[in-house]
Design a protein around this motif. Structure first.
Motif, PDB file in Angstrom:
ATOM      1  N   TYR B  23       0.786  -1.109   0.147  1.00 37.66           N
ATOM      2  CA  TYR B  23      -0.153  -0.189  -0.377  1.00 37.66           C
ATOM      3  C   TYR B  23       1.096   1.386   0.266  1.00 37.66           C
ATOM      4  O   TYR B  23       0.818   2.504  -0.186  1.00 37.66           O
ATOM      5  CB  TYR B  23      -0.898  -0.315   1.430  1.00 37.66           C
ATOM      6  CG  TYR B  23      -1.871  -1.045   1.496  1.00 37.66           C
ATOM      7  CD1 TYR B  23      -3.282  -0.720   0.436  1.00 37.66           C
ATOM      8  CD2 TYR B  23      -1.213  -2.465   1.324  1.00 37.66           C
ATOM      9  CE1 TYR B  23      -4.552  -1.783  -0.207  1.00 37.66           C
ATOM     10  CE2 TYR B  23      -2.806  -3.438   1.458  1.00 37.66           C
ATOM     11  CZ  TYR B  23      -3.608  -3.284   0.668  1.00 37.66           C
ATOM     12  OH  TYR B  23      -4.450  -4.252   0.215  1.00 37.66           O
ATOM     13  N   PHE B  24       1.970   1.222   0.380  1.00 38.82           N
ATOM     14  CA  PHE B  24       3.325   2.412   0.045  1.00 38.82           C
ATOM     15  C   PHE B  24       3.160   2.579  -1.498  1.00 38.82           C
ATOM     16  O   PHE B  24       3.783   4.359  -1.896  1.00 38.82           O
ATOM     17  CB  PHE B  24       5.042   2.005   0.676  1.00 38.82           C
ATOM     18  CG  PHE B  24       4.250   1.543   1.752  1.00 38.82           C
ATOM     19  CD1 PHE B  24       3.307   3.309   2.795  1.00 38.82           C
ATOM     20  CD2 PHE B  24       4.361   1.341   3.438  1.00 38.82           C
ATOM     21  CE1 PHE B  24       3.639   3.400   4.223  1.00 38.82           C
ATOM     22  CE2 PHE B  24       4.088   0.995   4.394  1.00 38.82           C
ATOM     23  CZ  PHE B  24       3.368   2.556   5.113  1.00 38.82           C
ATOM     24  N   ASP B  25       3.626   1.830  -2.042  1.00 43.05           N
ATOM     25  CA  ASP B  25       3.709   2.154  -3.391  1.00 43.05           C
ATOM     26  C   ASP B  25       3.085   1.153  -4.659  1.00 43.05           C
ATOM     27  O   ASP B  25       1.707   2.081  -5.069  1.00 43.05           O
ATOM     28  CB  ASP B  25       5.269   1.477  -3.514  1.00 43.05           C
ATOM     29  CG  ASP B  25       5.712   0.321  -3.605  1.00 43.05           C
ATOM     30  OD1 ASP B  25       5.305  -0.588  -3.053  1.00 43.05           O
ATOM     31  OD2 ASP B  25       7.144   0.448  -2.681  1.00 43.05           O
ATOM     32  N   PHE B  28      -1.084   2.930  -4.343  1.00 40.91           N
ATOM     33  CA  PHE B  28      -0.482   3.906  -3.497  1.00 40.91           C
ATOM     34  C   PHE B  28      -1.902   5.184  -3.171  1.00 40.91           C
ATOM     35  O   PHE B  28      -2.155   5.682  -2.542  1.00 40.91           O
ATOM     36  CB  PHE B  28       0.656   4.471  -3.507  1.00 40.91           C
ATOM     37  CG  PHE B  28       0.674   5.002  -4.895  1.00 40.91           C
ATOM     38  CD1 PHE B  28       0.882   4.778  -6.319  1.00 40.91           C
ATOM     39  CD2 PHE B  28       0.072   6.398  -5.346  1.00 40.91           C
ATOM     40  CE1 PHE B  28       1.017   4.933  -7.173  1.00 40.91           C
ATOM     41  CE2 PHE B  28       0.560   6.614  -6.700  1.00 40.91           C
ATOM     42  CZ  PHE B  28       0.134   5.891  -7.372  1.00 40.91           C
ATOM     43  N   PHE B  29      -3.170   4.549  -4.006  1.00 49.57           N
ATOM     44  CA  PHE B  29      -4.028   5.562  -4.997  1.00 49.57           C
ATOM     45  C   PHE B  29      -4.931   5.947  -4.141  1.00 49.57           C
ATOM     46  O   PHE B  29      -4.582   5.422  -2.702  1.00 49.57           O
ATOM     47  CB  PHE B  29      -4.619   5.243  -5.528  1.00 49.57           C
ATOM     48  CG  PHE B  29      -4.363   3.996  -6.603  1.00 49.57           C
ATOM     49  CD1 PHE B  29      -3.831   5.050  -7.621  1.00 49.57           C
ATOM     50  CD2 PHE B  29      -4.375   2.499  -7.007  1.00 49.57           C
ATOM     51  CE1 PHE B  29      -3.032   3.994  -8.960  1.00 49.57           C
ATOM     52  CE2 PHE B  29      -3.331   1.262  -7.565  1.00 49.57           C
ATOM     53  CZ  PHE B  29      -3.250   3.191  -8.395  1.00 49.57           C
ATOM     54  N   ASN B  30      -5.467   7.241  -4.009  1.00 50.48           N
ATOM     55  CA  ASN B  30      -6.049   7.875  -2.755  1.00 50.48           C
ATOM     56  C   ASN B  30      -7.118   7.028  -2.772  1.00 50.48           C
ATOM     57  O   ASN B  30      -7.811   8.081  -4.106  1.00 50.48           O
ATOM     58  CB  ASN B  30      -6.222   9.433  -2.922  1.00 50.48           C
ATOM     59  CG  ASN B  30      -6.596  10.528  -2.121  1.00 50.48           C
ATOM     60  OD1 ASN B  30      -7.851   9.757  -1.779  1.00 50.48           O
ATOM     61  ND2 ASN B  30      -6.862  11.487  -2.060  1.00 50.48           N
ATOM     62  N   SER B  32      -9.950   8.410  -2.222  1.00 52.07           N
ATOM     63  CA  SER B  32     -11.029   9.404  -2.837  1.00 52.07           C
ATOM     64  C   SER B  32     -11.552   9.352  -4.501  1.00 52.07           C
ATOM     65  O   SER B  32     -12.166   9.774  -5.079  1.00 52.07           O
ATOM     66  CB  SER B  32     -11.355  10.507  -1.761  1.00 52.07           C
ATOM     67  OG  SER B  32     -11.185  10.503  -0.799  1.00 52.07           O
ATOM     68  N   ALA B  33     -10.437   8.289  -4.936  1.00 52.17           N
ATOM     69  CA  ALA B  33     -10.215   8.894  -5.826  1.00 52.17           C
ATOM     70  C   ALA B  33     -11.219   8.874  -7.048  1.00 52.17           C
ATOM     71  O   ALA B  33     -11.694   7.318  -5.970  1.00 52.17           O
ATOM     72  CB  ALA B  33      -9.248   8.374  -7.155  1.00 52.17           C
ATOM     73  N   ALA B  34     -11.869   7.883  -8.248  1.00 56.76           N
ATOM     74  CA  ALA B  34     -12.641   7.531  -8.810  1.00 56.76           C
ATOM     75  C   ALA B  34     -12.788   6.173  -9.663  1.00 56.76           C
ATOM     76  O   ALA B  34     -13.819   5.766 -10.413  1.00 56.76           O
ATOM     77  CB  ALA B  34     -13.642   8.320  -9.943  1.00 56.76           C
ATOM     78  N   TYR B  35     -10.865   6.184 -10.311  1.00 58.72           N
ATOM     79  CA  TYR B  35     -10.619   4.815 -10.523  1.00 58.72           C
ATOM     80  C   TYR B  35     -10.432   4.035  -9.881  1.00 58.72           C
ATOM     81  O   TYR B  35     -10.890   3.640  -8.686  1.00 58.72           O
ATOM     82  CB  TYR B  35      -9.885   5.141 -11.826  1.00 58.72           C
ATOM     83  CG  TYR B  35      -8.294   6.053 -10.803  1.00 58.72           C
ATOM     84  CD1 TYR B  35      -8.023   6.013 -10.295  1.00 58.72           C
ATOM     85  CD2 TYR B  35      -8.689   7.312 -10.912  1.00 58.72           C
ATOM     86  CE1 TYR B  35      -6.910   6.700  -9.325  1.00 58.72           C
ATOM     87  CE2 TYR B  35      -7.854   8.122 -10.398  1.00 58.72           C
ATOM     88  CZ  TYR B  35      -6.974   7.812  -9.602  1.00 58.72           C
ATOM     89  OH  TYR B  35      -6.172   8.665  -9.007  1.00 58.72           O
ATOM     90  N   LEU B  36     -10.847   2.900 -10.666  1.00 56.01           N
ATOM     91  CA  LEU B  36     -11.097   1.176 -10.308  1.00 56.01           C
ATOM     92  C   LEU B  36     -10.157   0.973  -9.329  1.00 56.01           C
ATOM     93  O   LEU B  36     -10.092   0.353  -7.987  1.00 56.01           O
ATOM     94  CB  LEU B  36     -10.965   0.545 -11.343  1.00 56.01           C
ATOM     95  CG  LEU B  36     -11.290  -1.134 -11.121  1.00 56.01           C
ATOM     96  CD1 LEU B  36     -13.021  -1.336 -10.500  1.00 56.01           C
ATOM     97  CD2 LEU B  36     -11.322  -2.051 -11.957  1.00 56.01           C
ATOM     98  N   PRO B  37      -8.573   1.722  -9.651  1.00 59.67           N
ATOM     99  CA  PRO B  37      -7.996   0.575  -8.808  1.00 59.67           C
ATOM    100  C   PRO B  37      -7.367   1.529  -6.734  1.00 59.67           C
ATOM    101  O   PRO B  37      -7.165   0.842  -6.433  1.00 59.67           O
ATOM    102  CB  PRO B  37      -6.469   1.572  -9.648  1.00 59.67           C
ATOM    103  CG  PRO B  37      -6.519   1.568 -10.293  1.00 59.67           C
ATOM    104  CD  PRO B  37      -7.832   1.982 -10.942  1.00 59.67           C
TER     105      PRO B  37
END
Lengths: 383, 383
Positions: B23-25, B28-30, B32-37
């Motif tokens: 989850y560090f690299d 690492f996604f935010n 709250s972002a809208a995309y799948l990952p």
């Protein structure tokens, strides 16, 4: 996968990860404990704070480590009485706007590039204003604010108050979450009393940030306990995250010149290609006052959310507006503030580049965006 | 090295570290972002919250993730008006005591083992009391508090208020930082409305904790922004730390029975050996109501700080009183509250065992302590 949302989150750098790992197990000691290995951890923690402070032209004793930018911003606003006047720009991140809503706040207008209108600021600054909070750079547009000009006006008002025998304090705060590692950020040159910085946008870990606190500022703790961080933020220090933050920010500082140039060239290439391949594309803000990795655009007649989902299928990840606001389906106040109409707002995408972004990524991303736009226009024309 | 200060800090478990690293690299996604990952990260974060909640008999929606126990405790006290009455025990951690000092607070007496005096509690509970905060177990003595008895008395008072038409709320909070992973801690059984837990004492990482918030409780956010954690604690979620916390706490829960037994046996052996080899040693609290890894002692006529430095030379690390208070040279309020005199307080050591502690460690530690005590007594006799 082509990730183009570095303003929302950056991966932890290998260097920062490596620096941090020993502090999870070998050096896990509570820095407040009395024995030698704990003292060493304390020293390394303080050194890391000093390194972070140094990058913004400050000292370890000026920094309060926090769990991130939102906590740092909230700590600033907690120092201001609820009936005090606060001024923020119209394009602040929710962690400023929502805090401001707890006070008597007014917003300072921006021009079409998202830059503070200094005349409007002068007009709105009153003898009762206790806090002015303006971001270093907009999280949606990347527009860099004229902080030292704002600081000059604030200094004039302070001088006026001093001569008039008025004792109302006036603090100048800036959230520099966007910009750290991408621009020179020195507290003295900017003229701020308070500055928020955040590891998670500069290839450090999530869950760690800091607030620079100038010597004249009186804060009110939000958490009480062991008295860590000069009594302003109690709780066992997050040693691994602080070590990683220091490593990440020193590394960014070291490569700042070259990386800034590289990103700006990449961004400009991206821009030229988009301009060439897509009709009805508009670029928000302008290069001269923008962080080098920001490329906010709007594509007329299209719905950005649909584009994002279509791009996701092609492995290209980007965002509409700020990630925080995006997930709640609200219209971006920033895009309204720079005068965009509903159609322009509906079609707006935030492209942000990062350290891993290559020229190949740019070429492939432009191709994907052009394909998706053309497919979407075809669908609309057919329906 | 023989580390015997697990109440101050635990190393991150290998399992938790492994779970956290991606989850560090890679991831690492935010959230709250809208995309799948990013959506996937959001799901994994929520699942981790659910796992943590499950261990204390709650649901993900009942938890507010925080940066640790101090923030969680401070969030509780922030919900209470400054002029409201608050009751805490005389043996709370500084993160409770210092928060209570911001309100109108009174302390509930404890017996010589550090257990709450229920009669004193009944006497001090008034129609104006809005918060009762009593730790699950003392961080200096390991004494487990009779929380369900306290909850019963609180429930009586609530019933009385309801019949009398009084609307003053009354919340019951417990800081379970000490005890998590070493005892059964279920919110319904304990009868608490609010419960603080902390990863850093249960082989999880520093910088992450949580507050269980019962459905009837109304909290006041301490930070404002993106509206994360049901609006109670804005800021990008600390995904890696939350994943690690969940892994650590599930692992502790799985081995609870066996580990509790093993630690109690080890502790009792430690105790018997110390008793045999050191004259004038006294044991604080008593096994029956103590966490299985706690062995607080006092050695008459000696100065604990000197002992600790001498033990450090032999590679044995332990603490006097709570690590947080220890570094400030104050006398422990807890040791005073259980009726120790100055000589007893001066000679008090907090030995706490942990998962890595072996029988060999115990034997070697007893030997080192006996040697150091005897050398110190010789020095005193000679001088």
């Amino acid at each position: 996968m082509i990730y183009l949302d570095y303003a929302a989150a950056t991966p932890l750098s290998e260097k920062a990860k490596k620096a941090m790992l020993p502090y999870f197990d070998e050096k896990f000691f509570n820095p407040s404990a009395a024995y030698l290995p704990a003292n060493e951890v304390r020293k390394e923690y303080e050194k890391a704070k000093g390194d972070i402070a140094h990058v913004i032209g400050a000292k370890a004793a000026d920094l309060v480590m926090t769990s991130g930018a939102t906590e740092a911003n909230s700590l600033v606003f907690a120092a201001i009485p609820n009936d005090a006047e606060v001024l923020i720009s119209t394009i602040e991140h929710p962690s400023i706007l929502e805090n401001a809503k707890q006070k008597q706040y007014r917003t300072i207008a921006v021009d079409k590039n998202g830059r503070i209108d200094l005349d409007d600021f002068r007009k709105k600054l009153t003898p009762n204003t206790q806090l002015v909070s303006v971001c270093f750079a907009s999280s949606e547009l990347g527009t860099i604010q004229p902080l030292s000009d704002i600081a000059r006006i604030i200094q004039e008002e302070r001088t006026r108050r001093a001569f008039a025998g008025e004792v109302t304090p006036l603090y100048f705060h800036s959230d520099a979450s966007q910009g750290l590692g991408l621009a020179e950020i020195k507290v003295a040159r900017l003229g701020v009393d308070l500055l928020t910085i955040n590891a998670a946008k500069v290839y450090g870990p999530k869950g760690i940030g800091a607030l620079y606190v100038g010597r004249s500022v009186r804060l009110k703790p939000q958490s009480y306990g062991g008295g860590q961080e000069m009594g302003l933020r109690s709780g066992t220090e997050n040693v691994p995250a602080t070590i990683a933050f220091a490593t990440a920010i020193l590394d960014a500082e070291k490569h700042l010149g070259g990386e800034r140039k590289r990103l700006a060239e990449l961004r400009n290439k991206f821009k030229r290609q988009l301009e060439k391949q897509i009709d009805g594309i508009e670029f928000l803000s302008k290069d001269k006052v923008q962080l080098p990795n920001f490329l906010p655009v709007t594509i007329l007649g299209l719905d950005a959310e649909r584009l994002i989902f279509a791009l996701e299928d092609k492995g290209v990840y980007l965002s509409t507006g700020a990630a925080c606001a995006a997930s709640k389906g609200e219209k971006s106040p920033t895009l309204k503030a720079i005068g965009l109409n509903d159609e322009q707002i509906a079609g707006s995408l935030r492209i942000t580049l990062g350290r891993p972004t290559t020229e190949e990524d740019v070429v492939a991303a432009v191709k994907a965006i052009a394909e998706v736009v053309s497919a979407e226009r075809k669908r609309l024309a057919d329906s």
